[in-house]
Design an enzyme around this catalytic site. Sequence first.
Site, PDB file in Angstrom:
ATOM      1  N   HIS A   1      -4.677  -7.933  -0.389  1.00  0.00           N
ATOM      2  CA  HIS A   1      -4.203  -6.992  -1.407  1.00  0.00           C
ATOM      3  C   HIS A   1      -3.371  -5.893  -0.746  1.00  0.00           C
ATOM      4  CE1 HIS A   1      -7.268  -8.843  -4.013  1.00  0.00           C
ATOM      5  NE2 HIS A   1      -6.560  -8.348  -5.016  1.00  0.00           N
TER       6      HIS A   1
ATOM      7  N   LYS B   1      -5.379  -0.464  -2.431  1.00  0.00           N
ATOM      8  CA  LYS B   1      -6.563  -0.921  -3.170  1.00  0.00           C
ATOM      9  C   LYS B   1      -7.790  -0.174  -2.680  1.00  0.00           C
ATOM     10  CE  LYS B   1      -9.088  -5.081  -4.600  1.00  0.00           C
ATOM     11  NZ  LYS B   1      -9.108  -4.638  -6.018  1.00  0.00           N
TER      12      LYS B   1
END
Length: 267
Positions: free
Chosen positions: A156, A160
């Site tokens: 990600h 995040k």
Amino acid sequence: MSQRIRVAVAGASGRMGREVVKMVLEDPELELAAAVARSCGPVDAGSLAGKPYTGVLVEADLEQALARTKPDVLVDFTNPQSAYLHAELAIKHGVRPVMGTTGYTPEQIEQLDRLCKEWGIGGLIAPNFSIGAILMMKFAATAAKYLPHVEIIEYHGDQKLDAPSGTSIKTAELIAESRKELRQGNPNEEEVIKGARGGEYNGFRIHSVRLPGVFAQQEVVFGGHGQTLKIRHDSYERAGYMPGVNTAIKKVMGTTGMVYGFEHFLD
């Protein structure tokens, strides 16, 4: 035409929230009842999604918005710190929460399930709304029956907030249901650098990669005698989650209790 489902969107100014606002405005079966964002200001919700004027102003207080507009469903893409409070707040106002925000403990999910049943409404906590991601999880759970040695690598962006991702945790839970707990690797293995082997779940490892330029990918790697199997899913844009969110809004109207995992709405 039957009555439209009234939808409130929490986190409406965020990247996922704007996509939800747009999706709701484009579906004649849905009606945007409220848009909530703490730091956006009183702008028309349509402007967030590049849509015409809607008459729905973005407001900062979720509880006031729920009490005033009385929506049927709350869609929440905010942050893990607010997720439980927002879901609990929605239920106590008789609003069905559809939560794309992750970070719940098992105890919190059980409590929200009890609350939903007390109020006679349904809710959904979904680590991932992507149809492809759900299939990846299902395929991984099936493969684990035959190739029990497995590791998960999820990727990600560097902003995040939680690690590992909700998607990887849900994948791990489904794998754990399909295979007996198995301690993998060399029993005398030593991490020279702490954390090098990733987080441990049910005897296998989850690795979280966080880098700028990455959106959302996950691969589940299985190892066997003389072979490996990799099951991978890649998301490229947030619009890819919207068909799942749309389905969740409509199906949660006919459920009772808190459902954990969007895959239950696909059966």
